[in-house]
Design an enzyme around this catalytic site. Structure first.
Site, mmCIF file in Angstrom:
data_model
loop_
_atom_site.group_PDB
_atom_site.id
_atom_site.type_symbol
_atom_site.label_atom_id
_atom_site.label_comp_id
_atom_site.label_asym_id
_atom_site.label_seq_id
_atom_site.Cartn_x
_atom_site.Cartn_y
_atom_site.Cartn_z
ATOM 1 N N ASP A 28 -12.785 13.588 16.875
ATOM 2 C CA ASP A 28 -13.305 13.943 15.557
ATOM 3 C C ASP A 28 -14.657 14.616 15.771
ATOM 4 O O ASP A 28 -15.595 13.975 16.263
ATOM 5 C CB ASP A 28 -13.458 12.700 14.686
ATOM 6 C CG ASP A 28 -13.739 13.029 13.224
ATOM 7 O OD1 ASP A 28 -14.384 14.072 12.954
ATOM 8 O OD2 ASP A 28 -13.327 12.248 12.357
ATOM 9 N N GLY A 69 -14.545 6.464 9.570
ATOM 10 C CA GLY A 69 -14.485 5.604 10.749
ATOM 11 C C GLY A 69 -14.392 4.127 10.399
ATOM 12 O O GLY A 69 -13.783 3.340 11.120
ATOM 13 N N ILE A 126 -18.680 9.593 14.307
ATOM 14 C CA ILE A 126 -18.540 8.415 13.449
ATOM 15 C C ILE A 126 -19.086 8.737 12.064
ATOM 16 O O ILE A 126 -20.221 9.175 11.924
ATOM 17 C CB ILE A 126 -19.292 7.212 14.050
ATOM 18 C CG1 ILE A 126 -18.729 6.890 15.436
ATOM 19 C CG2 ILE A 126 -19.179 6.004 13.136
ATOM 20 C CD1 ILE A 126 -19.592 5.948 16.239
ATOM 21 N N HIS A 127 -18.270 8.492 11.057
ATOM 22 C CA HIS A 127 -18.658 8.775 9.666
ATOM 23 C C HIS A 127 -17.924 7.776 8.783
ATOM 24 O O HIS A 127 -17.290 6.843 9.276
ATOM 25 C CB HIS A 127 -18.301 10.226 9.306
ATOM 26 C CG HIS A 127 -16.866 10.547 9.565
ATOM 27 N ND1 HIS A 127 -15.900 10.420 8.606
ATOM 28 C CD2 HIS A 127 -16.249 10.914 10.700
ATOM 29 C CE1 HIS A 127 -14.736 10.725 9.142
ATOM 30 N NE2 HIS A 127 -14.914 11.027 10.404
ATOM 31 N N GLY A 128 -17.988 7.952 7.490
ATOM 32 C CA GLY A 128 -17.405 6.989 6.558
ATOM 33 C C GLY A 128 -15.963 6.632 6.839
ATOM 34 O O GLY A 128 -15.566 5.475 6.750
#
Length: 166
Positions: A13, A21, A17-19
């Site tokens: 991705d 995740g 790391i983001h929401g």
């Protein structure tokens, strides 16, 4: 030989790391997230932003690709691990350095000139395709293209991915 580490998933991705995740972390039931990315490993601002979306009770490490490949073999048996990288080339580099790679989630690779559309969220350039082919042919990797653990949007994308890779 050390025991094989309990890597639940490797996800490609570009956003790292983001929401979204959080959904993967919960779905996989992991207790450690490794962001394997040379730039993020050296960028405290980017790390702060990513830390904000990971639950406090989940371990989070920011390691460069080389360190991730070396240190994964020191994982404890009770650690269940989610690894996030930004490109197919990063997964290939991990594999070439001895990291155990099985199934890879091809999650989000942005559109750029010269990249072929696989799905709404996945665009592959020649370098991406070559890395994925090598992962498949040399390391026996399989792929899935689910955008999130709750979606069932991966099948058509996976068929297109497989046809593009040939």
């Amino acid at each position: 030989m050390d025991a094989k580490p309990n890597v639940k998933m490797i996800r490609i991705d570009e956003r790292l790391i983001h929401g979204q995740g959080q959904l993967w972390i919960k779905s996989l039931g992991v207790n450690l997230v490794i962001c394997a990315n040379d730039k993020a490993a050296a960028d405290s601002m980017q790390q702060s932003l990513m830390k904000a979306v990971v639950p406090k009770d989940i371990g989070l490490r920011f390691w460069n690709i080389e360190r991730t490949a070396k240190i994964i073999w020191k994982a404890l048996p009770n650690q269940s691990i989610f690894v996030v990288v930004s490109s197919p080339k990063d997964v290939l580099t991990l594999a070439e350095q001895g990291f155990p790679v099985g199934e890879v989630n091809v999650g989000n690779i942005h559109a750029k000139e010269g990249k072929e559309k696989v799905s709404q969220f996945i665009y592959l350039g020649e370098e991406d395709k070559e890395a994925l082919r090598t992962l498949r042919d040399k390391f026996g990797c399989t792929f899935n293209t689910k955008t999130s653990p709750v979606s069932n949007d991966g099948e058509q994308s996976l068929e297109k991915l497989e046809s593009i890779l040939g």
